[in-house]
Design an enzyme around this catalytic site. Sequence first.
Site, PDB file in Angstrom:
ATOM      1  N   HIS A 167     -13.185   3.054   0.214  1.00 46.34           N
ATOM      2  CA  HIS A 167     -12.799   2.076   0.864  1.00 46.34           C
ATOM      3  C   HIS A 167     -13.735   1.118   0.667  1.00 46.34           C
ATOM      4  O   HIS A 167     -13.774   0.486   1.005  1.00 46.34           O
ATOM      5  CB  HIS A 167     -13.650   3.180   2.549  1.00 46.34           C
ATOM      6  CG  HIS A 167     -12.272   4.064   3.184  1.00 46.34           C
ATOM      7  ND1 HIS A 167     -13.085   5.138   3.508  1.00 46.34           N
ATOM      8  CD2 HIS A 167     -11.244   4.008   3.080  1.00 46.34           C
ATOM      9  CE1 HIS A 167     -12.815   5.751   4.191  1.00 46.34           C
ATOM     10  NE2 HIS A 167     -10.893   5.502   4.189  1.00 46.34           N
TER      11      HIS A 167
ATOM     12  N   ASN B  99       1.101  -1.105   0.109  1.00 48.76           N
ATOM     13  CA  ASN B  99       0.417  -0.055  -0.018  1.00 48.76           C
ATOM     14  C   ASN B  99       1.296   1.633   0.275  1.00 48.76           C
ATOM     15  O   ASN B  99       1.635   1.825   1.189  1.00 48.76           O
ATOM     16  CB  ASN B  99      -1.388  -0.479   1.433  1.00 48.76           C
ATOM     17  CG  ASN B  99      -1.930   1.020   1.137  1.00 48.76           C
ATOM     18  OD1 ASN B  99      -2.391   2.063   0.398  1.00 48.76           O
ATOM     19  ND2 ASN B  99      -2.685   0.812   2.565  1.00 48.76           N
TER      20      ASN B  99
ATOM     21  N   ARG C  99      -2.427  -2.200  -3.622  1.00 48.59           N
ATOM     22  CA  ARG C  99      -3.777  -1.320  -3.673  1.00 48.59           C
ATOM     23  C   ARG C  99      -3.721  -0.492  -4.054  1.00 48.59           C
ATOM     24  O   ARG C  99      -2.675   1.198  -4.429  1.00 48.59           O
ATOM     25  CB  ARG C  99      -3.794  -0.586  -1.538  1.00 48.59           C
ATOM     26  CG  ARG C  99      -4.522   0.213  -1.896  1.00 48.59           C
ATOM     27  CD  ARG C  99      -5.268   0.600   0.048  1.00 48.59           C
ATOM     28  NE  ARG C  99      -6.064   1.423  -0.143  1.00 48.59           N
ATOM     29  CZ  ARG C  99      -6.029   2.851   0.888  1.00 48.59           C
ATOM     30  NH1 ARG C  99      -5.045   3.148   1.082  1.00 48.59           N
ATOM     31  NH2 ARG C  99      -7.003   3.477   0.632  1.00 48.59           N
TER      32      ARG C  99
END
Length: 401
Positions: free
Chosen positions: A183, A11, A94
């Site tokens: 999200h 990430n 991500r």
Amino acid sequence: MTSPTRVLVLNSGSSSVKYQLLDMRERTRLASGLVERIGERTSRLKHTVPATGASRERGGPIADHGAALKAVAEELARDGLGLDSPELAAIGHRVVHGGMFFTEPTVIDDEVLTEIERLIPVAPLHNPANLTGIRTARALRPDLPQVAVFDTAFHTTMPEAAARYAIDPRIADRYRIRRYGFHGTSHAYVARETARLLGRDPADVNVIVLHLGNGASASAVRGGRCVDTSMGLTPLEGLVMGTRSGDLDPAVIFHLRRVGGMSTDEIDTLLNKRSGLFGLCGDNDMREIRRRIDAGDAEAALAFDIYIHRLRKYIGAYCAVLGRVDAVVFTAGVGENAAVVREAALADLETLGLAVDPVRNAAPGDGGRLISPDSARVAVAVVPTDEELEIATQTYALAGK
Ligand code: ADP
């Protein structure tokens, strides 16, 4: 030889890289860590091995993402978990913004990189950092499948009525302005885990997911598919967050330009970094805000009330969007830990079938749990989110052999 079962999840933020190495056969975390303040003299790497609880730190300058990933690889190698291991099946990244183009996790090739790059104008803070992480990891292990898992993907099922702003569609389309939501990896995971907690098929369950971390968003999920979410073109829309304002009249921006004489960048910084709970009372940590309220601090109390008021508006709105609600679920740092937020968010909503059992709500717990009374029409739950596990699961499903 048995097939490789490990997945590295990366990430990459603008000045940080968070990572986790998971074994997908055992569903265990082999290592995790964080490199912070990349590009500064005071960079720091913290590496943890969850099985033993052992952790190591190293300081000193880490110049860029390439150096950061090399440092991570060295730490992993010290534990016999190096990136050159044949056990490594894939790397999952991500990626914050996948626009309308990426509706699913995607194996990364040059074309995919170009498309993520084309989305930079709608995600100027996030996508460049994600791209740097991907490019660095590809250079390190060019032979390994790398998968992009998009924060926006889960929300691409939103109907046009929820995804469109009420502006001229030609202008909206020209500048790719629509509600994308974020999200998504967390909302998808938590909605599914909630169905599992209820012992029901996700396809039969309607859930309102409240992801309340430093960033915060709500979503309405019908039968496993997102039908509305509170974040929009960017993660600024919606709930009151740690440092973001969430919803406001767009004319506030014209007013700040015309009357306040502020520049576009200054307004951007104000609304993204100096608003929300922090802007209202100078603190963005819910624990500190509660401590101040308990000590009689009126500013902190008002910040809390504004936060709760907005949250309740979204809960009410999503009851109307879904029609039938089976569960309301709280997740992320505030949602999982702040019983007082859960209680205030659902107080006096019995007419909507919503209630929180005070004893269950106050009881500490690590896993998914119900906090509504047995008699309640709608289940209320706390389900810890695990975005890294979800990214690893999706990566392994696509690229593991
Ligand atoms: P991020 O959006 O950075 O991933 P998290 O989901 O980790 O954020 O949430 C961080 C926030 O959770 C903190 O800013 C704090 O407000 C809140 N938080 C964490 N632990 C607690 C706790 N025990 N009680 C209340 N709030 C908490």
